[in-house]
Scaffold this motif. Structure first.
Motif, PDB file in Angstrom:
ATOM      1  N   THR A 327      72.412  39.696 116.057  1.00 21.94           N
ATOM      2  CA  THR A 327      71.302  40.315 116.790  1.00 21.94           C
ATOM      3  C   THR A 327      70.373  39.272 117.391  1.00 21.94           C
ATOM      4  O   THR A 327      69.889  39.441 118.517  1.00 21.94           O
ATOM      5  CB  THR A 327      70.497  41.219 115.846  1.00 21.94           C
ATOM      6  N   LYS A 328      70.144  38.175 116.668  1.00 25.55           N
ATOM      7  CA  LYS A 328      69.241  37.153 117.207  1.00 25.55           C
ATOM      8  C   LYS A 328      69.915  36.340 118.303  1.00 25.55           C
ATOM      9  O   LYS A 328      69.241  35.684 119.094  1.00 25.55           O
ATOM     10  CB  LYS A 328      68.744  36.253 116.078  1.00 25.55           C
ATOM     11  N   THR A 329      71.242  36.379 118.326  1.00 21.45           N
ATOM     12  CA  THR A 329      71.949  35.749 119.445  1.00 21.45           C
ATOM     13  C   THR A 329      71.873  36.627 120.688  1.00 21.45           C
ATOM     14  O   THR A 329      71.683  36.129 121.807  1.00 21.45           O
ATOM     15  CB  THR A 329      73.418  35.503 119.068  1.00 21.45           C
ATOM     16  N   GLY A 330      71.999  37.954 120.504  1.00 25.61           N
ATOM     17  CA  GLY A 330      72.063  38.855 121.658  1.00 25.61           C
ATOM     18  C   GLY A 330      70.740  39.422 122.082  1.00 25.61           C
ATOM     19  O   GLY A 330      70.457  39.515 123.291  1.00 25.61           O
ATOM     20  N   TYR A 331      69.865  39.827 121.148  1.00 25.79           N
ATOM     21  CA  TYR A 331      68.601  40.476 121.510  1.00 25.79           C
ATOM     22  C   TYR A 331      67.552  40.148 120.450  1.00 25.79           C
ATOM     23  O   TYR A 331      67.041  41.022 119.749  1.00 25.79           O
ATOM     24  CB  TYR A 331      68.766  42.002 121.635  1.00 25.79           C
ATOM     25  N   GLY A 332      67.268  38.877 120.337  1.00 30.03           N
ATOM     26  CA  GLY A 332      66.325  38.396 119.335  1.00 30.03           C
ATOM     27  C   GLY A 332      64.884  38.715 119.629  1.00 30.03           C
ATOM     28  O   GLY A 332      64.020  38.522 118.772  1.00 30.03           O
TER      29      GLY A 332
END
Length: 440
Positions: A327-332
């Motif tokens: 999630t922090k890679t894609g929409y952090g």
């Protein structure tokens, strides 16, 4: 006046000498400069208080050798004490006269018999000094006696106080001895009780072991009965498949009875109705339980877009997802709750397409309280326990799987990727899963 050859055999008494020097120093300051004896001219310039103190020896020597200077001083004394000087000139010493004044006047005026007068004054002064010394000694003795009496009284009081303290200390020691004896008795009783409890515990363990052995025997017997029932059911089913239709109704009733018996036996033995997955045995924090805050991960480049599709096509593959890493890679920029919801929604859609076993792991360190999470159908959601990070929980999940099963771990954390690779799982970058979810 006495003859010139008459003189003292001993120096003047100190009190008489001091009085004569003081009187001569006063006269010396009032004399004309020309009349001052040459040896005393420098002393005459001193202040009156310093003349007698600094020039006492020269003044006394000048009085002894200089008749004119002595007579000048005697004239001043005669002017201040005329009755005393007149009486001494007649050879009569006034009975009330002080010995110091008598000796000083006799020494300066030198009447007939002045040496005897000085010696008599000396004797009077010595007697007075002896009397004063004796009185002082008596006073000192009296004071010492009073001090000794006070010290004896204080010593008696201190001894009495110490005796009282000793008595109290002895009573306290006796009380402590009684308490120590009671404590030892209690300790021995406690030790005996502990020994009895240990013996009872050993007997209880032996009884439990015997009961466990009997329970295991009963369980084996019930399992054998269950196996026999299942074999009978299977035989009945084979008979039905082989066309034994003459007694179809009886066989169907028998089959139903066997099925009901098997179901009842399962309930009696509390056997599970289904199988557990290896990932279900890993200790974790279930959604909704308190946890701790998360640790962010690092992202790697996407270098093989077709890798995830090939892995998902493998039979019975287990896909483990490092939740916050993805999630922090894609929409952090979203909140943690929104990140979890978005990822779980995508994983639910992926399960609906592939029917792959999915496990999503989140760091429990980010949890400050119970977190309500609605896991989609087919997606197992786990949080790491307090004091544990998601990376360790992922490694536990990998170790729990049987050797040879297809495993894939989605994480861009290099340490996680290397560790799961050594354990036989295939690491997948987070970017690949994000692209796959976006395509879905």
């Amino acid at each position: 006046m006495s003859s010139a050859g008459e003189g003292l055999s001993r120096p003047l008494p100190e009190q008489v000498r001091s009085h004569v020097v003081d009187l001569a120093s006063q006269v010396l300051g009032s004399m004309p400069a020309a009349a001052v004896p040459p040896p005393l001219r420098n002393i005459a310039r001193f202040e009156p208080r310093k003349r007698a103190r600094l020039g006492g020896t020269p003044i006394a020597a000048q009085l002894e050798t200089d008749k004119e200077f002595r007579e000048a001083v005697a004239e001043v004394l005669a002017a201040s004490l005329p009755e005393l000087v007149a009486g001494l000139a007649e050879g009569v010493v006034p009975p009330a006269a002080e010995p110091v004044l008598v000796a000083a006047a006799a020494y300066l005026t030198r009447p007939p018999g002045w040496v005897e007068m000085v010696e008599t004054a000396r004797a009077d002064l010595e007697r007075s000094a002896a009397v004063a010394e004796g009185s002082a000694q008596e006073q000192a003795v009296t004071r010492l006696r009073e001090q000794l009496a006070a010290q004896k009284t204080a010593a008696r009081e201190e001894a009495e106080r110490l005796r009282e303290q000793l008595k109290a200390a002895r009573a306290e020691v006796s009380d402590l001895r009684h308490k120590l004896h009671a404590a030892r008795e209690r300790a021995r009783a406690a030790e005996a009780h502990a020994a009895a409890m240990e013996e009872a515990a050993q007997e209880a363990r032996a009884a439990a072991a015997a009961a466990g052995s009997a329970g295991e025997s009963e369980l084996r017997r019930l399992r054998e009965r269950l196996s026999d029932s299942e074999r009978q059911l299977e035989a009945a089913r084979r008979a039905a498949r082989e066309g034994r239709s003459e007694e179809d109704t009886k066989v169907r009733v028998l089959l139903d009875a066997l099925a009901d018996a098997a179901a009842g036996l399962r309930r009696e033995l509390a056997l599970p109705s289904g199988i557990n997955r290896p990932a279900d045995s890993v200790a974790s924090v279930a959604p909704g339980r308190p946890g701790v805050r998360a640790v962010p991960a690092r992202a790697l480049a996407d270098d093989d877009p077709a890798l995830l599709d090939q892995l998902l096509a493998l039979p019975q593959i287990h896909l483990i997802v490092d939740g916050y890493n993805v999630t922090k890679t894609g929409y952090g920029t979203l909140t943690l709750a929104d990140q979890r919801n978005r990822l779980l929604t995508g994983l639910g859609a992926l399960y609906a397409q592939t029917r792959t076993e999915l496990t999503c792991v989140f760091d429990g360190a980010e949890l400050d309280g119970p977190v309500p999470v609605s896991a989609p159908r087919g997606v197992r959601v786990l949080f790491s326990a307090p004091g544990q990070i998601a990376d360790d929980l992922i490694r536990q999940l990998v170790r729990a799987e049987p050797v040879g099963r297809a495993l894939a771990v989605v994480s861009s954390d290099r340490e996680v990727a290397e560790s799961v690779r050594r354990m036989g799982a295939r690491p997948v970058p987070a970017a690949l899963l994000l692209k796959r979810l976006g395509r879905a």
